[in-house]
Design a protein around this motif. Structure first.
Motif, mmCIF file in Angstrom:
data_model
loop_
_atom_site.group_PDB
_atom_site.id
_atom_site.type_symbol
_atom_site.label_atom_id
_atom_site.label_comp_id
_atom_site.label_asym_id
_atom_site.label_seq_id
_atom_site.Cartn_x
_atom_site.Cartn_y
_atom_site.Cartn_z
ATOM 1 N N UNK B 271 0.934 -1.095 -0.021
ATOM 2 C CA UNK B 271 -0.198 0.036 -0.077
ATOM 3 C C UNK B 271 0.958 1.395 -0.040
ATOM 4 N N UNK B 285 5.531 6.935 -8.260
ATOM 5 C CA UNK B 285 5.384 5.731 -7.490
ATOM 6 C C UNK B 285 4.900 4.760 -8.381
ATOM 7 N N UNK B 286 5.662 3.271 -8.177
ATOM 8 C CA UNK B 286 5.403 2.245 -9.141
ATOM 9 C C UNK B 286 5.379 0.995 -8.140
ATOM 10 N N UNK B 287 4.351 0.423 -7.819
ATOM 11 C CA UNK B 287 4.364 -0.897 -7.210
ATOM 12 C C UNK B 287 4.261 -1.936 -8.099
ATOM 13 N N UNK B 300 -1.867 -4.896 -4.744
ATOM 14 C CA UNK B 300 -1.121 -3.543 -4.370
ATOM 15 C C UNK B 300 -1.973 -2.562 -4.604
ATOM 16 N N UNK B 301 -1.471 -1.316 -4.030
ATOM 17 C CA UNK B 301 -2.598 -0.189 -4.545
ATOM 18 C C UNK B 301 -1.512 1.060 -4.105
ATOM 19 N N UNK B 302 -1.820 1.958 -5.079
ATOM 20 C CA UNK B 302 -0.989 3.210 -5.103
ATOM 21 C C UNK B 302 -2.159 4.303 -5.177
ATOM 22 N N UNK B 303 -1.946 5.326 -4.197
ATOM 23 C CA UNK B 303 -2.929 6.527 -4.453
ATOM 24 C C UNK B 303 -2.217 7.875 -4.417
ATOM 25 N N UNK B 304 -2.708 8.789 -4.848
ATOM 26 C CA UNK B 304 -2.576 10.095 -4.738
ATOM 27 C C UNK B 304 -3.742 10.999 -4.409
#
Lengths: 494, 369
Positions: B271, B285-287, B300-304
């Protein structure tokens, strides 16, 4: 250049004659009447192709610039795929319609496995012949229903003011439009394969929707008469003027055979103010056999430019074919409030490898993008999602939602996710979610306990997994896509 | 590239200036690798956002060179690893006996390039505290960590650096059966911070956790790269990371999970949440997920995004000035991953650092308790 002030047909022909002469003086040895340019890549080949197509000087210059740039570039290596290197000197860069004697004379000579697939997809016999490249027994326009359908369509389109023709035709009939927009989204030096395509592109579609027109029907390459021979370096250009709307379908669900291993197509979309373009693809090139022998390398550059405010470009793709796929349909969201969408189902089975995804470049204010990607890997297939969401400093209030899910069938396959996010504005809101799962044993058990055979159950579950994308496809395409997925997955379970 | 005078010659020259005793065979071999590889460049995918150009000319001056742990370089060792092995002045070389339980953390601090080796024996427990020199013009610290069956190691790494500091760390860890590695990182300040965490979950049941916070400010760049290799079944990995960028700061987070064939029942979650606080700041960001086994649970998660407007409204309606309310919410966002650090001393240290850095005017005690 001096000769650009006027491009009358006479002018063009004059130019071409000179060009052809020039090509010869440069030492080109092949008979000008022959069907295929000998293997190898050189400036002469580029000149030859241009001359064959009787292209104006500016286009030849453009091709040559692309060729010179290509020479300085190196093949990209970052994609998560593994293949034998392409020998660019062994490729013949121009083949006119394939010679009659190489083609199968009737369906009896066609690979029975292929015919079986056609049968499963419910494709009419005549179309089977066309797809398998069987020599037409009678002249084309007498045989195929689709041709006559195509002609009626053309008339209707012309009434609406829509231009829909091959790009070679458009170069002559609408040179100003082509000159204005060609390469304006994907410049000739954009990337290795785009540069190669720009230098030697064979043919493709040109679509122009004038201001305020809603295209009266879905445009499909399927209905274009000479579609079959657009060759390996296809180039498509779609321009939607202010407040216009068009939906374009590319490809068809039936497996397509092709002797050319390398396919490097370029698709450019331009949407002006308030215009909408919906581009749907079903890609089912020959994927090679179970061991990955043969099969097409599909290295495609697709990009849409939301040039005007409130414009919208939507990509939908169902990718089941090709041995190697390398494809990232993208949107440049330049106009304020413009919208980009990407819906994708990609399936890799046997030894297929796909590295596919999208790029959303947020430039304008309040731009929005949605990405839904469903990857299915079976057998020894390798499936990668590679996506980029970039928010530039002036893209106030940009919004993105990304969802990419992978489904694994069997323990020899792979599913990978490489989502790039590059954010340079504090007001951006982004979500990226990814999950990986396999078909649950409990799900399968449930279906089987209710009398549904395993294969049908798998196909049902897979279709449920892809539903979000299929509902974006035009209806008749969606039905075919479901069938296609089931056929492509045959033998994946059990 | 093809010039007669190698651009890497200054490394060889610097090496010859080392004291006689420091020029060991091990360092000399490392130098040869360095001369062959050079420092990584941005055309390598792992260095896409971080350019080490400013560091290329820097060589260490005279120092008190001691023996460093010597071992064969890892198979994928790059030029930076070779640089560290060539010029490291000192390092821990520790082996913790089976079933030992260390209450006090091992300290990896000090100046100059450092190269450490830490072995934790079967069912032993240990703590490791890492902090590089906050004033270093250029400092690297490399860690070779090995956890035997059932071993556990908790790590706290903080960077609380001056605006000119350029700091690079790399932790490479191998986890045996049921071993647990718990890493917490706090990156504040500095001109360049690049931190790699490469973990091999080599045997069944291994577990790795990362809780991280980075705050990129000034014109600084903070780049965190993690790579977790699940090579055996029943492995667990967790990453919870928060990123903040203000001023012209740039933050990078690249988290890579690789599930190798046969690593069934892997359970992995990543996360990453980011907050950009200024129009000139940037976060990349790079998951990444690379999965070669089918019976796994990977998400997986990515937030802005921005601060929650309803929360902001709530605080303001209770009389907090907007700036104060924003600061409080930002702080809460930043601290989230660190609140779960199991070791109390590490947890308090981490939270205190963040509180001091982000809100020197807010009552520390109230926030840290």
């Amino acid at each position: 250049m001096a000769a650009t002030e006027q491009t009358t047909p006479e002018n063009v022909r004059d130019l071409v004659t000179r060009r052809v002469a020039q090509a010869y003086s440069a030492g080109f040895v092949t008979d000008v009447e022959s069907e295929t340019v000998p293997p190898g890549h050189s400036e002469d080949v580029v000149r030859m192709i241009s001359a064959r197509k009787q292209e104006p000087e500016w286009l030849l210059e453009w091709r040559l610039k692309a060729y010179r740039r290509w020479l300085k570039m190196t093949e990209p290596k970052w994609a998560h795929v593994d293949y034998k290197p392409v020998d660019y000197q062994s490729i013949s860069y121009f083949s006119a319609p394939k010679s009659m004697k190489d083609r199968p004379k009737s369906l009896d000579e066609v690979d029975p496995k292929l015919l079986e697939t056609y049968k499963k997809l419910g494709i009419p016999l005549k179309e089977q012949e066309m797809l398998a490249g069987v020599v037409p027994q009678v002249a084309v326009d007498v045989v195929f229903d689709s041709v006559s359908v195509g002609t009626t369509f053309r008339k209707k389109l012309a009434e609406a003011g829509v231009i829909f023709c091959s790009i070679s035709e458009a170069v002559h009939s609408h040179p100003d439009l082509v000159k204005k927009y060609l390469g304006s989204v994907v410049p000739f030096g954009d990337n290795y394969f785009a540069a190669l395509n720009s230098a030697v592109f064979s043919d493709g579609s040109f679509v122009f929707i004038p201001k305020g027109v809603r295209c009266p029907m879905e445009l499909s390459t399927y209905f274009r008469i000479n579609e079959r021979n657009t060759g390996q370096f296809e180039r498509t250009l779609i321009v939607a003027e202010e407040r216009s709307h068009v939906s374009y379908l590319e490809g068809c669900t039936a497996p397509q055979r092709d002797e050319n291993q390398l396919h490097a197509a370029v698709v450019e979309l331009v949407a002006l103010d308030d215009a909408q373009i919906k581009y749907s693809t079903v890609q089912n090139w020959y994927p090679g056999d179970e061991n990955g022998v043969g099969g097409i390398y599909n290295f495609v550059t697709k990009r849409g430019d939301c040039r005007g405010p409130r414009s919208k470009i939507s990509w939908t793709q169902v990718e089941t074919g090709s041995a190697i796929t390398w494809k990232y349909p993208s949107c440049i969201l330049r106009g304020d409030d413009s919208v980009g969408e990407f819906y994708s189902v990609a399936l890799t089975h046997h030894r297929q490898q796909a590295d596919t995804g999208t790029k959303m470049i947020h430039v304008g204010k309040r731009t929005r993008s949605t990405i839904v990607s469903k990857g299915i890997a079976a057998g020894h297939g390798q499936q990668s999602y590679r996506g980029l969401v970039r928010v530039l400093p002036l893209a106030e209030g940009a919004r993105n939602h990304t969802q990419c899910d992978s489904l694994l069938i069997g323990d020899q396959c792979g599913a990978h996710t490489f989502p790039y996010t590059e954010i340079r504005n504090p007001s951006a809101i982004l979500e990226h979610e990814a999950t990986t799962s396999k078909i649950g044993e409990d799900q399968l058990f449930y279906c089987r306990s209710r009398g549904i055979p395993e294969e049908d159950a798998v196909s049902m579950i897979v279709n449920g997994f892809c539903k979000q994308v299929f509902k974006e496809l035009p209806m008749e395409f969606a039905v075919e896509a479901q069938k296609l997925l089931a056929v492509s997955l045959e033998g994946a379970v059990g | 590239m093809g010039s007669m005078n190698s651009p890497l010659q200054h490394y060889a020259d610097a090496f010859e200036r080392l004291p006689e005793a420091a020029r060991t065979t091990h360092r000399r071999e490392a130098l040869q690798r360095l001369l062959a590889l050079g420092l990584p460049t941005p055309d390598l995918e792992d260095w896409k956002y971080t350019d080490l150009a400013a560091l290329r000319e820097l060589t260490p001056g005279p120092s008190d060179y001691r023996t460093i742990p010597e071992g064969a370089p890892p198979a994928d060792a790059d030029g930076l690893d070779a640089f560290n092995a060539t010029f490291a002045v000192d390092g821990l070389d520790v082996e913790i006996a089976a079933k030992a339980d260390l209450a006090e953390p091992l300290l990896a601090t000090g100046t100059g390039h450092r190269r450490h080796r830490i072995r934790v024996g079967r069912h032993a427990r240990a703590l490791l505290r890492i902090e590089l020199d906050p004033d270093a013009e250029f400092q690297t610290a490399f860690f070779d960590v090995d956890l035997a069956e059932g071993a556990s190691l908790q790590v706290l790494r903080t960077q609380d650096a001056t605006p000119d500091a350029q700091l690079i760390t790399r932790i490479r860890a191998r986890l045996g059966r049921d071993a647990k590695l718990d890493v917490s990182t706090v990156d504040l300040g500095g001109k360049l911070g690049r931190h790699d965490l490469n973990v091999d979950l080599a045997e069944p049941g291994a577990e790795v956790r990362l809780r991280g916070l980075f705050v990129a400010s000034g014109s600084g760049l903070i780049d965190n790269h993690t790579r977790f290799d699940h090579r055996a079944p029943h492995g667990t990995s967790r990453e919870l990371v928060r990123g903040l960028a203000h001023d012209s700061g740039r933050g990078v987070f690249n988290g890579r999970i690789v599930v190798h064939p046969g690593a069934q029942k892997t359970d992995s979650e990543q996360r990453i949440a980011n907050l950009i606080l200024s129009p000139k700041a940037e976060i990349n960001a790079k998951p990444e997920l690379e999965i070669y086994a089918d019976d796994v649970k990977c998400a997986h998660g990515a937030t802005f995004g921005q601060l929650d407007l309803t929360a902001l409204f709530y605080l303001r309606s209770r009389g907090l000035p907007e700036a104060e309310a924003r600061a409080l919410l930002t702080l809460a966002f930043a601290m989230e991953p660190l609140r779960q650090i199991p070791n109390a001393a590490f947890r308090n240290e981490a939270l205190k650092r963040v509180a001091t850095h982000l809100r020197s005017d807010l009552d520390e005690a109230a926030l840290v308790s």
